[in-house]
Design a protein around this motif. Structure first.
Motif, PDB file in Angstrom:
ATOM      1  N   ALA A  20     -11.362   4.534  -7.619  1.00 51.20           N
ATOM      2  CA  ALA A  20      -9.939   4.251  -7.845  1.00 51.20           C
ATOM      3  C   ALA A  20      -9.572   2.821  -7.470  1.00 51.20           C
ATOM      4  O   ALA A  20     -10.007   2.293  -6.441  1.00 51.20           O
ATOM      5  CB  ALA A  20      -9.097   5.220  -7.015  1.00 51.20           C
ATOM      6  N   SER A  21      -8.737   2.204  -8.308  1.00 51.06           N
ATOM      7  CA  SER A  21      -8.126   0.903  -7.981  1.00 51.06           C
ATOM      8  C   SER A  21      -6.826   1.142  -7.222  1.00 51.06           C
ATOM      9  O   SER A  21      -6.323   2.261  -7.181  1.00 51.06           O
ATOM     10  CB  SER A  21      -7.745   0.167  -9.268  1.00 51.06           C
ATOM     11  OG  SER A  21      -8.815  -0.517  -9.808  1.00 51.06           O
ATOM     12  N   ALA A  22      -6.246   0.067  -6.712  1.00 53.01           N
ATOM     13  CA  ALA A  22      -4.908   0.143  -6.125  1.00 53.01           C
ATOM     14  C   ALA A  22      -3.892   0.237  -7.265  1.00 53.01           C
ATOM     15  O   ALA A  22      -4.200  -0.156  -8.391  1.00 53.01           O
ATOM     16  CB  ALA A  22      -4.653  -1.114  -5.297  1.00 53.01           C
ATOM     17  N   THR A  75       4.894  -6.073  -9.718  1.00 53.91           N
ATOM     18  CA  THR A  75       3.809  -6.794  -9.033  1.00 53.91           C
ATOM     19  C   THR A  75       2.777  -5.767  -8.589  1.00 53.91           C
ATOM     20  O   THR A  75       3.131  -4.689  -8.090  1.00 53.91           O
ATOM     21  CB  THR A  75       4.356  -7.537  -7.789  1.00 53.91           C
ATOM     22  OG1 THR A  75       5.499  -8.279  -8.195  1.00 53.91           O
ATOM     23  CG2 THR A  75       3.332  -8.469  -7.200  1.00 53.91           C
ATOM     24  N   LYS A  76       1.486  -6.109  -8.773  1.00 52.75           N
ATOM     25  CA  LYS A  76       0.420  -5.187  -8.357  1.00 52.75           C
ATOM     26  C   LYS A  76       0.434  -5.015  -6.839  1.00 52.75           C
ATOM     27  O   LYS A  76       0.727  -5.985  -6.117  1.00 52.75           O
ATOM     28  CB  LYS A  76      -0.956  -5.766  -8.744  1.00 52.75           C
ATOM     29  CG  LYS A  76      -1.206  -5.842 -10.224  1.00 52.75           C
ATOM     30  CD  LYS A  76      -2.472  -6.622 -10.502  1.00 52.75           C
ATOM     31  CE  LYS A  76      -3.680  -5.722 -10.499  1.00 52.75           C
ATOM     32  NZ  LYS A  76      -4.917  -6.395 -10.891  1.00 52.75           N
ATOM     33  N   VAL A  77       0.084  -3.825  -6.375  1.00 52.21           N
ATOM     34  CA  VAL A  77       0.037  -3.593  -4.925  1.00 52.21           C
ATOM     35  C   VAL A  77      -0.895  -4.598  -4.234  1.00 52.21           C
ATOM     36  O   VAL A  77      -0.592  -5.128  -3.164  1.00 52.21           O
ATOM     37  CB  VAL A  77      -0.371  -2.125  -4.619  1.00 52.21           C
ATOM     38  CG1 VAL A  77      -0.903  -1.977  -3.207  1.00 52.21           C
ATOM     39  CG2 VAL A  77       0.835  -1.213  -4.815  1.00 52.21           C
ATOM     40  N   THR A  78      -2.033  -4.906  -4.857  1.00 55.01           N
ATOM     41  CA  THR A  78      -2.960  -5.869  -4.234  1.00 55.01           C
ATOM     42  C   THR A  78      -2.262  -7.216  -4.009  1.00 55.01           C
ATOM     43  O   THR A  78      -2.420  -7.832  -2.951  1.00 55.01           O
ATOM     44  CB  THR A  78      -4.203  -6.074  -5.129  1.00 55.01           C
ATOM     45  OG1 THR A  78      -4.731  -4.790  -5.440  1.00 55.01           O
ATOM     46  CG2 THR A  78      -5.267  -6.904  -4.438  1.00 55.01           C
ATOM     47  N   ASP A  79      -1.466  -7.654  -4.992  1.00 57.69           N
ATOM     48  CA  ASP A  79      -0.764  -8.934  -4.829  1.00 57.69           C
ATOM     49  C   ASP A  79       0.294  -8.847  -3.734  1.00 57.69           C
ATOM     50  O   ASP A  79       0.493  -9.799  -2.972  1.00 57.69           O
ATOM     51  CB  ASP A  79      -0.131  -9.368  -6.159  1.00 57.69           C
ATOM     52  CG  ASP A  79      -1.195  -9.781  -7.158  1.00 57.69           C
ATOM     53  OD1 ASP A  79      -2.042 -10.627  -6.797  1.00 57.69           O
ATOM     54  OD2 ASP A  79      -1.215  -9.244  -8.277  1.00 57.69           O
ATOM     55  N   GLY A 113      -4.992  -1.157  -0.319  1.00 52.98           N
ATOM     56  CA  GLY A 113      -4.407  -0.684  -1.582  1.00 52.98           C
ATOM     57  C   GLY A 113      -5.289   0.354  -2.233  1.00 52.98           C
ATOM     58  O   GLY A 113      -4.838   1.446  -2.624  1.00 52.98           O
ATOM     59  N   GLU A 114      -6.584   0.067  -2.349  1.00 50.94           N
ATOM     60  CA  GLU A 114      -7.487   1.044  -2.983  1.00 50.94           C
ATOM     61  C   GLU A 114      -7.769   2.212  -2.027  1.00 50.94           C
ATOM     62  O   GLU A 114      -7.913   3.344  -2.465  1.00 50.94           O
ATOM     63  CB  GLU A 114      -8.833   0.472  -3.469  1.00 50.94           C
ATOM     64  CG  GLU A 114      -9.077  -0.988  -3.614  1.00 50.94           C
ATOM     65  CD  GLU A 114      -8.239  -1.706  -4.628  1.00 50.94           C
ATOM     66  OE1 GLU A 114      -7.377  -2.431  -4.153  1.00 50.94           O
ATOM     67  OE2 GLU A 114      -8.414  -1.586  -5.850  1.00 50.94           O
ATOM     68  N   TYR A 115      -7.824   1.903  -0.720  1.00 47.80           N
ATOM     69  CA  TYR A 115      -8.103   2.961   0.255  1.00 47.80           C
ATOM     70  C   TYR A 115      -7.090   4.103   0.094  1.00 47.80           C
ATOM     71  O   TYR A 115      -7.447   5.269  -0.079  1.00 47.80           O
ATOM     72  CB  TYR A 115      -8.045   2.372   1.678  1.00 47.80           C
ATOM     73  CG  TYR A 115      -8.145   3.410   2.773  1.00 47.80           C
ATOM     74  CD1 TYR A 115      -9.383   3.805   3.259  1.00 47.80           C
ATOM     75  CD2 TYR A 115      -7.000   4.011   3.295  1.00 47.80           C
ATOM     76  CE1 TYR A 115      -9.481   4.789   4.247  1.00 47.80           C
ATOM     77  CE2 TYR A 115      -7.086   4.991   4.276  1.00 47.80           C
ATOM     78  CZ  TYR A 115      -8.330   5.371   4.746  1.00 47.80           C
ATOM     79  OH  TYR A 115      -8.421   6.335   5.715  1.00 47.80           O
ATOM     80  N   SER A 168     -14.565 -10.102  -5.750  1.00 48.48           N
ATOM     81  CA  SER A 168     -13.528 -10.945  -6.335  1.00 48.48           C
ATOM     82  C   SER A 168     -12.541 -10.045  -7.087  1.00 48.48           C
ATOM     83  O   SER A 168     -12.797  -8.842  -7.268  1.00 48.48           O
ATOM     84  CB  SER A 168     -14.140 -11.993  -7.262  1.00 48.48           C
ATOM     85  OG  SER A 168     -14.935 -11.364  -8.234  1.00 48.48           O
ATOM     86  N   ARG A 169     -11.439 -10.613  -7.532  1.00 45.48           N
ATOM     87  CA  ARG A 169     -10.379  -9.818  -8.179  1.00 45.48           C
ATOM     88  C   ARG A 169     -10.947  -9.011  -9.345  1.00 45.48           C
ATOM     89  O   ARG A 169     -11.834  -9.461 -10.056  1.00 45.48           O
ATOM     90  CB  ARG A 169      -9.247 -10.734  -8.675  1.00 45.48           C
ATOM     91  CG  ARG A 169      -8.477 -11.452  -7.601  1.00 45.48           C
ATOM     92  CD  ARG A 169      -7.816 -10.557  -6.588  1.00 45.48           C
ATOM     93  NE  ARG A 169      -6.889  -9.568  -7.099  1.00 45.48           N
ATOM     94  CZ  ARG A 169      -5.569  -9.737  -7.208  1.00 45.48           C
ATOM     95  NH1 ARG A 169      -5.026 -10.867  -6.834  1.00 45.48           N
ATOM     96  NH2 ARG A 169      -4.799  -8.763  -7.666  1.00 45.48           N
ATOM     97  N   GLY A 170     -10.408  -7.812  -9.503  1.00 52.16           N
ATOM     98  CA  GLY A 170     -10.918  -6.921 -10.551  1.00 52.16           C
ATOM     99  C   GLY A 170     -12.204  -6.230 -10.133  1.00 52.16           C
ATOM    100  O   GLY A 170     -12.893  -5.608 -10.932  1.00 52.16           O
ATOM    101  N   GLY A 171     -12.527  -6.329  -8.836  1.00 55.00           N
ATOM    102  CA  GLY A 171     -13.841  -5.902  -8.343  1.00 55.00           C
ATOM    103  C   GLY A 171     -14.080  -4.400  -8.319  1.00 55.00           C
ATOM    104  O   GLY A 171     -15.215  -3.962  -8.100  1.00 55.00           O
ATOM    105  N   SER A 172     -13.047  -3.579  -8.571  1.00 51.68           N
ATOM    106  CA  SER A 172     -13.307  -2.138  -8.607  1.00 51.68           C
ATOM    107  C   SER A 172     -14.263  -1.791  -9.752  1.00 51.68           C
ATOM    108  O   SER A 172     -14.980  -0.794  -9.688  1.00 51.68           O
ATOM    109  CB  SER A 172     -12.005  -1.348  -8.778  1.00 51.68           C
ATOM    110  OG  SER A 172     -11.152  -1.624  -7.706  1.00 51.68           O
ATOM    111  N   ASP A 173     -14.269  -2.617 -10.792  1.00 52.63           N
ATOM    112  CA  ASP A 173     -15.258  -2.421 -11.872  1.00 52.63           C
ATOM    113  C   ASP A 173     -16.679  -2.500 -11.318  1.00 52.63           C
ATOM    114  O   ASP A 173     -17.570  -1.769 -11.753  1.00 52.63           O
ATOM    115  CB  ASP A 173     -15.128  -3.537 -12.926  1.00 52.63           C
ATOM    116  CG  ASP A 173     -13.911  -3.370 -13.797  1.00 52.63           C
ATOM    117  OD1 ASP A 173     -13.365  -2.258 -13.852  1.00 52.63           O
ATOM    118  OD2 ASP A 173     -13.512  -4.362 -14.437  1.00 52.63           O
TER     119      ASP A 173
HETATM  120  N1  ASP Z   1      -6.961  -4.200  -6.905  1.00 52.43           N
HETATM  121  C1  ASP Z   1      -7.905  -5.263  -7.046  1.00 52.43           C
HETATM  122  C2  ASP Z   1      -7.313  -6.356  -7.907  1.00 52.43           C
HETATM  123  O1  ASP Z   1      -6.156  -6.290  -8.248  1.00 52.43           O
HETATM  124  C3  ASP Z   1      -9.233  -4.810  -7.521  1.00 52.43           C
HETATM  125  C4  ASP Z   1      -9.224  -4.073  -8.836  1.00 52.43           C
HETATM  126  O2  ASP Z   1      -8.190  -3.616  -9.275  1.00 52.43           O
HETATM  127  O3  ASP Z   1     -10.275  -3.990  -9.453  1.00 52.43           O
HETATM  128  O4  ASP Z   1      -7.981  -7.303  -8.210  1.00 52.43           O
END
Ligand code: ASP
Length: 438
Positions: free
Chosen positions: A37-39, A48-52, A115-117, A183-188
């Motif tokens: 799961a991502s945040a 705004t994304k939770v991570t931001d 956020g992801e936790y 790095s960002r997008g790292g849940s992939d």
């Molecule tokens: N939440 C993180 C991000 O916004 C990681 C992800 O979504 O893959 O970069």
């Protein structure tokens, strides 16, 4: 029964409604056993994304500026999700502790990882699956390098103990037991690593688009969906700008040839894109799979008569780039000249020094720099044995009156890269698309 790892991106988990939709998708197929799961991402474009928000909270706290308003937005988001999903989870203590931690000496990466936790914990409750913290599965050394053997062993052990589980994406733990994020997008990447660790039959990557398009939809009207693409083709397209998956997401999967399927959470009936190993045969392999590109490159053109006689020429040239921390993108050559293609902003940051050092160490006859260059990559595994393909490409551009500044073709013959003045970037992509795909 086959084994599927399913990763859901931020938009797919941005609200209780979306999470319940995700739960339906997961429950439809019992093979979906490990869920990453991502945040929560954006529900609407202006969100705004939770991570931001978490990064911002940390930055405010570290400057001793009040952060409660920002953190409250995060809390509100999770409360909406928890209420809408009708689960029993009290997050007041969690955020009270986080608020205290923000006043102390926690790291920015730790705060971002929450956020992801929390989202994974919520999803595990919605599904009734075990929750496994990513810090127990994904390990880094203290320089931030991913430790393969230890991580894959931990993931295999997890598989033996848990039939179904939800795992937060984006982070792991280093040798000092500190949280480290990708790095960002790292849940992939988490999804890929888990897929390899459990030896999945399929890695599903659920997002908010129906897979990869054969060209940028902001330039080409209704570009065709790519149904099947090989790892290498995708690497080329992603490098050149196509961004649905994290650029490195396929790396852990290459050796075992694990297939990725990109799917749209909001249109699950759409086919999506299958990403297969290079050796997996492509049925109906068309000549061109996709077109992508990027602007803002500079070209350093260096002329030196009898360049090859100076045996240390290349070494000195590369050393100038290395010392000035410039990434070399491409390097087309001819007998007495060489062009270095680099990112415009990297060159600009140290322009005088780099040009002077090349002049001093490499003694060129001439040196010039051109900026505003766009690189367009035309990708297709099928182009290898195809006569006349480049003729078609160059004629299409010539007919549109677009001057090609340079041509680069890798030895894999998987792509042709052309460099043009970036003012013609959109027009060139459209012309190439019409010539090959449409
Ligand atoms: N939440 C993180 C991000 O916004 C990681 C992800 O979504 O893959 O970069």
């Amino acid at each position: 029964m086959s084994l599927i790892v399913s990763k859901f991106g931020g938009t797919s988990l941005a609200s209780s409604k979306a999470i319940l939709q995700v739960a339906n998708i997961i429950k439809e197929d019992k093979s979906r056993r490990y869920i990453v799961a991502s945040a929560p991402g954006k529900k609407k474009n202006e969100d705004t994304k939770v991570t931001d928000l978490l990064y911002l909270t940390y930055d405010l706290a570290s400057h001793d500026i009040t952060f409660t308003d920002t953190l409250d937005k995060v809390i509100k988001k999770y409360k909406e999700i928890i209420d809408g999903c009708n689960i029993d989870l009290d997050i007041d203590d969690f955020f009270a502790k986080l608020s205290d931690e923000l006043k102390g000496k926690v790291s920015r990466e730790y705060i971002a990882s929450r956020g992801e936790y929390l989202n994974a914990l919520i999803l595990s409750k919605v599904l009734g699956y075990d929750f496994i913290d990513a810090r127990d599965l994904i390990f880094f050394d203290n320089d931030g390098n991913f430790i393969e053997s230890k991580s894959y062993q931990a993931i295999e052990d997890m598989k033996n103990k848990h039939e179904y589980a939800v795992i937060p994406g984006f982070y792991g733990e280093n040798l000092d037991k500190k949280i480290k994020t990708f790095s960002r997008g790292g849940s992939d990447l988490t999804g890929s690593i888990i897929s390899k660790g459990v030896m999945a039959d399929l890695y599903e990557n659920w997002t908010d688009v129906s897979g990869f398009l054969s060209a940028d939809p902001r330039i080409v009207k209704n570009p065709k969906q790519i149904e099947k693409i090989t790892y290498s083709e995708l690497r080329e397209l992603s490098y050149a700008g196509a961004s649905v998956l994290h650029e490195e997401a396929i790396l852990p999967l290459i050796n075992d040839g694990i297939t990725i399927q990109v799917k749209n959470t909001f249109k699950p009936q759409d086919k999506g894109t299958l990403i297969v190993s290079d050796s997996a045969k492509k049925e109906n392999s068309s000549d061109i799979t996709g077109i992508s590109g990027k602007k803002h490159f500079s070209v350093i053109n260096i002329e030196k008569i009898q360049m090859k006689k100076d045996k240390s020429f290349y070494r000195k040239l590369m050393s100038v780039l290395e010392v000035n921390r410039i990434e070399l993108e491409h390097m087309p050559t001819s007998i007495d000249s060489i062009s270095l293609i680099v990112k415009e902003n990297q060159l600009a940051s140290n322009y005088e020094t780099i040009i002077n050092e090349i002049k001093t160490f490499c003694s060129p006859n001439d040196i010039s720099v051109e900026s505003n260059i766009a690189l367009i990559t035309v990708v297709g595994a099928g182009m290898k044995n195809h006569v006349g393909l480049s003729a078609k490409l160059f004629s299409a551009l010539a007919e549109a009156n677009i001057n090609i500044r340079m041509i680069i073709q890798g030895s894999s013959e998987l792509n042709i890269i052309i460099g043009i003045n970036q003012d013609y970037y959109e027009k060139a992509i459209d012309v190439i698309y019409k010539a090959f795909i449409n």
